[in-house]
Write a protein that holds these residues in place. Structure first.
Motif, PDB file in Angstrom:
ATOM      1  N   HIS A 162      -2.817  -9.258   3.143  1.00  0.00           N
ATOM      2  CA  HIS A 162      -2.993  -8.121   4.046  1.00  0.00           C
ATOM      3  C   HIS A 162      -2.094  -6.955   3.637  1.00  0.00           C
ATOM      4  CE1 HIS A 162      -5.457 -10.789   6.394  1.00  0.00           C
ATOM      5  NE2 HIS A 162      -4.458 -11.660   6.498  1.00  0.00           N
ATOM      6  N   GLU A 163      -0.886  -7.248   3.172  1.00  0.00           N
ATOM      7  CA  GLU A 163      -0.012  -6.190   2.639  1.00  0.00           C
ATOM      8  C   GLU A 163      -0.551  -5.675   1.302  1.00  0.00           C
ATOM      9  OE1 GLU A 163       4.058  -7.411   2.528  1.00  0.00           O
ATOM     10  OE2 GLU A 163       4.055  -8.109   4.603  1.00  0.00           O
ATOM     11  N   ASP A 164      -1.109  -6.595   0.494  1.00  0.00           N
ATOM     12  CA  ASP A 164      -1.718  -6.179  -0.775  1.00  0.00           C
ATOM     13  C   ASP A 164      -2.813  -5.152  -0.542  1.00  0.00           C
ATOM     14  OD1 ASP A 164      -0.117  -7.900  -2.217  1.00  0.00           O
ATOM     15  OD2 ASP A 164      -1.680  -9.391  -2.587  1.00  0.00           O
ATOM     16  N   ILE A 165      -3.603  -5.363   0.509  1.00  0.00           N
ATOM     17  CA  ILE A 165      -4.697  -4.443   0.799  1.00  0.00           C
ATOM     18  C   ILE A 165      -4.160  -3.035   1.082  1.00  0.00           C
ATOM     19  CG2 ILE A 165      -6.403  -3.870   2.583  1.00  0.00           C
ATOM     20  CD1 ILE A 165      -7.105  -6.895   2.612  1.00  0.00           C
ATOM     21  N   VAL A 166      -3.092  -2.951   1.852  1.00  0.00           N
ATOM     22  CA  VAL A 166      -2.480  -1.648   2.150  1.00  0.00           C
ATOM     23  C   VAL A 166      -2.030  -0.974   0.856  1.00  0.00           C
ATOM     24  CG1 VAL A 166      -0.565  -0.487   3.307  1.00  0.00           C
ATOM     25  CG2 VAL A 166      -1.780  -2.353   4.470  1.00  0.00           C
ATOM     26  N   GLN A 167      -1.351  -1.752   0.008  1.00  0.00           N
ATOM     27  CA  GLN A 167      -0.837  -1.183  -1.245  1.00  0.00           C
ATOM     28  C   GLN A 167      -1.973  -0.830  -2.207  1.00  0.00           C
ATOM     29  OE1 GLN A 167       2.580  -2.402  -3.180  1.00  0.00           O
ATOM     30  NE2 GLN A 167       3.726  -2.914  -1.344  1.00  0.00           N
ATOM     31  N   ALA A 168      -3.012  -1.675  -2.246  1.00  0.00           N
ATOM     32  CA  ALA A 168      -4.134  -1.412  -3.147  1.00  0.00           C
ATOM     33  C   ALA A 168      -4.864  -0.125  -2.756  1.00  0.00           C
ATOM     34  CB  ALA A 168      -5.097  -2.592  -3.131  1.00  0.00           C
ATOM     35  N   LYS A 169      -5.063   0.068  -1.458  1.00  0.00           N
ATOM     36  CA  LYS A 169      -5.716   1.299  -1.009  1.00  0.00           C
ATOM     37  C   LYS A 169      -4.871   2.526  -1.336  1.00  0.00           C
ATOM     38  CE  LYS A 169      -8.679  -0.207   2.818  1.00  0.00           C
ATOM     39  NZ  LYS A 169      -8.932  -0.079   4.268  1.00  0.00           N
ATOM     40  N   ALA A 170      -3.560   2.388  -1.163  1.00  0.00           N
ATOM     41  CA  ALA A 170      -2.660   3.499  -1.495  1.00  0.00           C
ATOM     42  C   ALA A 170      -2.749   3.832  -2.982  1.00  0.00           C
ATOM     43  CB  ALA A 170      -1.228   3.145  -1.109  1.00  0.00           C
ATOM     44  N   ALA A 171      -2.761   2.791  -3.834  1.00  0.00           N
ATOM     45  CA  ALA A 171      -2.849   3.008  -5.279  1.00  0.00           C
ATOM     46  C   ALA A 171      -4.169   3.681  -5.646  1.00  0.00           C
ATOM     47  CB  ALA A 171      -2.697   1.685  -6.016  1.00  0.00           C
ATOM     48  N   ALA A 172      -5.260   3.253  -4.999  1.00  0.00           N
ATOM     49  CA  ALA A 172      -6.556   3.878  -5.263  1.00  0.00           C
ATOM     50  C   ALA A 172      -6.530   5.360  -4.894  1.00  0.00           C
ATOM     51  CB  ALA A 172      -7.652   3.149  -4.489  1.00  0.00           C
ATOM     52  N   LYS A 173      -5.917   5.671  -3.771  1.00  0.00           N
ATOM     53  CA  LYS A 173      -5.835   7.074  -3.342  1.00  0.00           C
ATOM     54  C   LYS A 173      -4.949   7.892  -4.271  1.00  0.00           C
ATOM     55  CE  LYS A 173      -6.825   6.047   1.508  1.00  0.00           C
ATOM     56  NZ  LYS A 173      -6.322   5.966   2.904  1.00  0.00           N
ATOM     57  N   GLN A 174      -3.971   7.231  -4.891  1.00  0.00           N
ATOM     58  CA  GLN A 174      -3.116   7.927  -5.847  1.00  0.00           C
ATOM     59  C   GLN A 174      -3.816   8.150  -7.185  1.00  0.00           C
ATOM     60  OE1 GLN A 174       0.067   5.096  -5.750  1.00  0.00           O
ATOM     61  NE2 GLN A 174       1.226   6.172  -4.163  1.00  0.00           N
ATOM     62  N   GLY A 175      -4.928   7.436  -7.430  1.00  0.00           N
ATOM     63  CA  GLY A 175      -5.678   7.662  -8.664  1.00  0.00           C
ATOM     64  C   GLY A 175      -5.976   6.436  -9.499  1.00  0.00           C
ATOM     65  N   ALA A 176      -5.573   5.243  -9.055  1.00  0.00           N
ATOM     66  CA  ALA A 176      -5.821   4.030  -9.829  1.00  0.00           C
ATOM     67  C   ALA A 176      -7.314   3.716  -9.865  1.00  0.00           C
ATOM     68  CB  ALA A 176      -5.053   2.855  -9.248  1.00  0.00           C
ATOM     69  N   ASP A 177      -7.768   3.214 -11.018  1.00  0.00           N
ATOM     70  CA  ASP A 177      -9.173   2.855 -11.203  1.00  0.00           C
ATOM     71  C   ASP A 177      -9.400   1.353 -11.140  1.00  0.00           C
ATOM     72  OD1 ASP A 177     -10.071   5.593 -11.936  1.00  0.00           O
ATOM     73  OD2 ASP A 177      -8.733   5.248 -13.649  1.00  0.00           O
ATOM     74  N   VAL A 178      -8.386   0.564 -11.512  1.00  0.00           N
ATOM     75  CA  VAL A 178      -8.460  -0.896 -11.491  1.00  0.00           C
ATOM     76  C   VAL A 178      -7.248  -1.420 -10.734  1.00  0.00           C
ATOM     77  CG1 VAL A 178      -8.597  -3.022 -12.857  1.00  0.00           C
ATOM     78  CG2 VAL A 178      -9.592  -0.905 -13.754  1.00  0.00           C
ATOM     79  N   ILE A 179      -7.495  -2.283  -9.761  1.00  0.00           N
ATOM     80  CA  ILE A 179      -6.409  -2.907  -9.006  1.00  0.00           C
ATOM     81  C   ILE A 179      -6.371  -4.383  -9.374  1.00  0.00           C
ATOM     82  CG2 ILE A 179      -5.436  -3.405  -6.734  1.00  0.00           C
ATOM     83  CD1 ILE A 179      -5.648  -0.415  -7.249  1.00  0.00           C
ATOM     84  N   ALA A 180      -5.256  -4.817  -9.926  1.00  0.00           N
ATOM     85  CA  ALA A 180      -5.077  -6.234 -10.243  1.00  0.00           C
ATOM     86  C   ALA A 180      -4.198  -6.874  -9.180  1.00  0.00           C
ATOM     87  CB  ALA A 180      -4.428  -6.402 -11.614  1.00  0.00           C
ATOM     88  N   VAL A 181      -4.741  -7.877  -8.501  1.00  0.00           N
ATOM     89  CA  VAL A 181      -3.942  -8.632  -7.539  1.00  0.00           C
ATOM     90  C   VAL A 181      -3.356  -9.809  -8.316  1.00  0.00           C
ATOM     91  CG1 VAL A 181      -3.905  -9.814  -5.320  1.00  0.00           C
ATOM     92  CG2 VAL A 181      -5.507  -7.922  -5.713  1.00  0.00           C
ATOM     93  N   ILE A 182      -2.162  -9.609  -8.832  1.00  0.00           N
ATOM     94  CA  ILE A 182      -1.574 -10.600  -9.723  1.00  0.00           C
ATOM     95  C   ILE A 182      -1.388 -11.914  -8.966  1.00  0.00           C
ATOM     96  CG2 ILE A 182       0.826  -9.977  -9.240  1.00  0.00           C
ATOM     97  CD1 ILE A 182       1.369 -10.323 -12.251  1.00  0.00           C
ATOM     98  N   ARG A 183      -1.646 -12.996  -9.661  1.00  0.00           N
ATOM     99  CA  ARG A 183      -1.645 -14.322  -9.035  1.00  0.00           C
ATOM    100  C   ARG A 183      -0.217 -14.850  -8.859  1.00  0.00           C
ATOM    101  NH1 ARG A 183      -5.117 -18.387 -12.405  1.00  0.00           N
ATOM    102  NH2 ARG A 183      -3.403 -17.967 -13.813  1.00  0.00           N
ATOM    103  N   THR A 184       0.002 -15.572  -7.773  1.00  0.00           N
ATOM    104  CA  THR A 184       1.334 -16.080  -7.476  1.00  0.00           C
ATOM    105  C   THR A 184       1.867 -16.976  -8.593  1.00  0.00           C
ATOM    106  OG1 THR A 184       2.684 -17.116  -5.754  1.00  0.00           O
ATOM    107  CG2 THR A 184       0.568 -18.151  -6.222  1.00  0.00           C
ATOM    108  N   THR A 185       3.164 -16.926  -8.812  1.00  0.00           N
ATOM    109  CA  THR A 185       3.797 -17.714  -9.865  1.00  0.00           C
ATOM    110  C   THR A 185       3.460 -19.195  -9.716  1.00  0.00           C
ATOM    111  OG1 THR A 185       5.615 -16.136 -10.008  1.00  0.00           O
ATOM    112  CG2 THR A 185       6.008 -18.345 -10.904  1.00  0.00           C
TER     113      THR A 185
END
Length: 519
Positions: A162-185
Motif C-alpha cells: 500500500h505504501e509502494d502504491i503511493v510511491q509508485a504513483k508519485a514516481a509516475a507523476k514525476q516522469g517515470a515510465d517503468v515502475i519496478a516493485v523490487i522483490r523482498t530480500t
C-alpha cells in the motif's frame, strides 16, 4: 555500417557458438520438468489460495503427486482426469486433495483422448485471458502513444504494497515510465509463492498475485490521469520463476527480471533446476508480450567491469539464444549491462561508451536494460550526481532503452521521493539537451574505443568457443562468469527436478507456442 567498427564475422561466429550452447543445454531442459513448472500448470488451470496453515494449493497438489512418484507425466494429466471423473472444477479438485479426501493417482483413468481435450480446453481458456491482457496493453499504448527514447525506470521497495502504491504513483507523476516493485530480500529462495496483499518485507515487497493486481490497477489509474501508459516490472527469477511469470501474465505486468544465470551465480540455485524453470517462464513471458530483463549487470558489481566485459557480452548472446528457443522475439529481450567501471580508470567514460555502443549494434532490436553506477558510489552525493549524469549521457548517445535511474544517495539509504525526482530531472535534462548527439558523432577508426570493442569481441569469441566445447553446466562449475563457481548437483532446488516419462503433457507449451516463428 557499424559506427564502432564491429567485425560482423566475429559477431556471427560468437552468435553461432551461443546458439550451439543453448541448443545443447536445451536437450537436458526438454527431458525434464520441475515442481515449479508443474505448480505453474496448476496456477494456469485456475488453482489459487492457501490452506488454513498458509500452504499454497498448487504446492499441495504437486507435493501430493511427487510423493507418489507421479510427476513424470505432468500435473495437467492428473488434474484433467480428476475433473472428468469427479465433475469438480480444478479448484475443487485441489481443495479435495488438500483435505485428504482425494488421491489423484488412484482415480480410474478415463479416455485419454478426452483427457487431452480437457487439458487443451483449459489451456485455451487461460491463453485467452492472457491474450486479452496483451490486447489491453496494446490498446492503451495506441491511445496514449508509446515513448520514444529511453524509458525512465525506477524502483519502489518499502515492503508494504500500500505504501509502494503511493510511491509508485508519485514516481509516475514525476516522469517515470517503468515502475519496478523490487522483490523482498530472500524471496527468490522460497519454493512457494506467498499469498495475498502483504505489508512487511525487507529491502523490497513480496511478489504475490494480489500485490501485482493492486499495483497494476494503481498504475492504470495514474496512467489515465497522466495520459501515459506506465509499465510495471517485477522479478520472476528464483525457485518460483515460472509461477511468478504466470502471475505476471495474468495480471498484465509488462517487464520481468528473468534470468537463470543470475539465480545460479548470485543465489546458489541449482543450475539444472533453474534452466528448466527459465524455459517455461520465458515461454509464458513471450506469449504475454512481457519484456524480460536479464542480469548481466550483476557480473559487473562482482567482477571487474573493465577486465570482465567480455563475459557480459557472452552471457547476453547465450541469453538471446535461450530466449529465441522459448519463443521470445528480440523486441522483448531486455538484455542487461551496466555503467560500473572504476571512476579512477583513465578514459573510463570512453570504455563505457564503447561497450554500450557495441551492445546496441549487436542487438539492434532489443530494448537493452542499462544499469547505473552502484559499486563505486561512495555516499558523496555531489560526485554521485556527476557519475549518474555520465551514465545518462551514455544512454542517450547509444540508444539504450530501459534506463534504470541512478540515485545520488546510492550507498546511503533507500531513495526518498525527492531523490527519485532529482534523478528524473537529471535524466530528462540530459536526454533533451543531447537528444540527437548520437547521430552527430563518429568513432575514430583506429581510436581507443574501436580497438576496445574489437578486443572485447575477440575475448568473447574465445570464451564462447570454450563454453561450447565444455558445455554450459561445466562452464558454470569452473567459475567463468563473475568468478563464481557452482556445482552441477549442488545449490538449492535440485530435488525438484523430475525426468519426464513417456506421455508427459504440458498443454501450455503447445498453446503458447502456436503460430510463433523463431529465427
Amino acid at each position: 555500417m557499424s559506427k564502432i567498427g564491429l567485425d560482423r564475422k566475429k559477431v556471427e561466429e560468437a552468435r553461432g557458438y551461443a546458439r550451439s550452447i543453448a541448443k545443447k543445454t536445451q536437450e537436458f531442459v526438454d527431458r525434464h520438468t520441475t515442481v515449479a513448472v508443474e505448480r505453474t500448470v496448476c496456477r494456469l488451470f485456475g488453482i489459487d489460495g492457501v490452506t488454513a496453515e498458509g500452504v499454497p494449493l498448487p504446492n499441495i497438489v504437486v507435493e501430493h503427486l511427487q510423493e507418489r512418484g507421479a510427476l513424470g507425466i505432468g500435473a495437467a494429466f492428473y488434474l484433467a482426469n480428476a475433473m472428468l471423473q469427479t465433475g469438480l472444477g480444478c479448484q475443487g479438485v485441489a481443495e479435495e486433495v488438500a483435505e485428504g479426501r482425494l488421491d489423484l493417482t488412484r482415480l480410474p483413468v478415463g479416455d485419454r483422448f478426452e483427457i487431452t481435450l480437457k487439458m487443451e480446453a483449459m489451456a485455451k481458456e487461460t491463453a485467452q485471458r492472457i491474450r486479452e491482457n496483451r490486447n489491453a496493453r496494446d490498446e492503451m499504448l495506441k491511445t496514449y502513444g508509446d515513448k520514444e527514447g529511453p524509458y525512465l525506470y525506477v524502483i519502489v521497495a518499502t515492503g508494504n504494497i500500500h505504501e509502494d502504491i503511493v510511491q509508485a504513483k508519485a514516481a509516475a507523476k514525476q516522469g517515470a515510465d517503468v515502475i519496478a516493485v523490487i522483490r523482498t530480500t530472500g524471496q527468490s529462495l522460497l519454493d512457494y509463492v506467498p499469498y495475498g496483499a502483504t505489508t512487511e518485507g525487507f529491502g523490497g515487497t513480496m511478489a504475490t498475485q494480489e500485490n501485482f493486481r493492486l499495483m497494476r490497477a494503481a498504475l492504470d489509474e495514474a496512467g489515465q490521469e497522466l495520459g501515459r501508459y506506465i509499465r510495471l516490472c517485477n522479478y520472476c527469477s528464483g525457485l518460483c520463476m515460472p509461477e511468478i511469470a504466470a502471475m505476471g501474465a495474468l495480471e498484465r505486468l509488462d517487464v520481468m527480471l528473468n534470468d537463470a544465470l543470475y539465480g545460479i551465480l548470485f543465489r546458489d540455485i541449482n543450475m539444472k533446476r533453474t534452466l528448466v524453470d527459465q524455459y517455461f517462464s520465458r515461454t509464458i513471458n513471450g506469449f504475454a508480450g512481457i519484456i524480460i530483463n536479464t542480469g548481466e549487470d550483476n557480473y559487473l558489481t562482482t567482477a571487474d567491469a573493465f577486465e570482465e566485459a567480455h563475459t557480459v557480452l557472452a552471457s547476453q548472446l547465450i541469453n538471446e539464444q535461450f530466449a529465441f528457443l522459448a519463443g521470445l522475439p528480440e523486441e522483448q529481450m531486455g538484455l542487461g549491462h551496466a555503467f560500473e567501471m572504476d571512476p579512477t580508470l583513465k578514459n573510463g567514460f570512453l570504455y563505457e561508451l564503447a561497450q554500450a555502443q557495441m551492445a546496441r549494434e549487436i542487438f539492434p532490436k532489443a530494448p537493452l536494460k542499462y544499469m547505473p553506477p552502484t559499486k563505486f558510489m561512495t555516499g558523496d552525493i555531489f560526485k554521485g550526481q556527476v557519475q549518474n549524469a555520465l551514465f545518462n549521457m551514455v544512454t542517450i548517445m547509444t540508444g539504450q532503452k530501459i534506463h534504470l535511474l541512478g540515485m545520488l544517495t546510492e550507498a546511503i539509504h533507500t531513495p526518498f521521493l525527492s531523490d527519485r525526482a532529482l534523478a528524473i530531472d537529471n535524466a530528462q535534462y540530459i536526454f533533451n539537451t543531447m537528444a540527437d548527439f548520437g547521430e552527430e558523432i563518429q568513432f575514430k577508426a583506429d581510436g581507443l574505443m574501436v580497438k576496445r570493442v574489437d578486443s572485447v569481441l575477440e575475448e568473447t569469441v574465445k570464451l564462447l568457443k570454450v563454453i561450447e566445447e565444455e558445455g554450459l553446466f561445466r562452464t558454470l562449475e569452473t567459475g567463468k562468469f563473475a568468478g563464481i563457481k557452482r556445482p552441477q548437483d549442488g545449490g538449492k532446488g535440485l530435488e525438484g527436478v523430475i525426468a519426464k516419462e513417456a506421455g508427459y503433457q504440458n498443454p501450455f507449451f503447445l498453446e503458447f507456442s502456436a503460430g510463433r516463428k523463431n529465427p
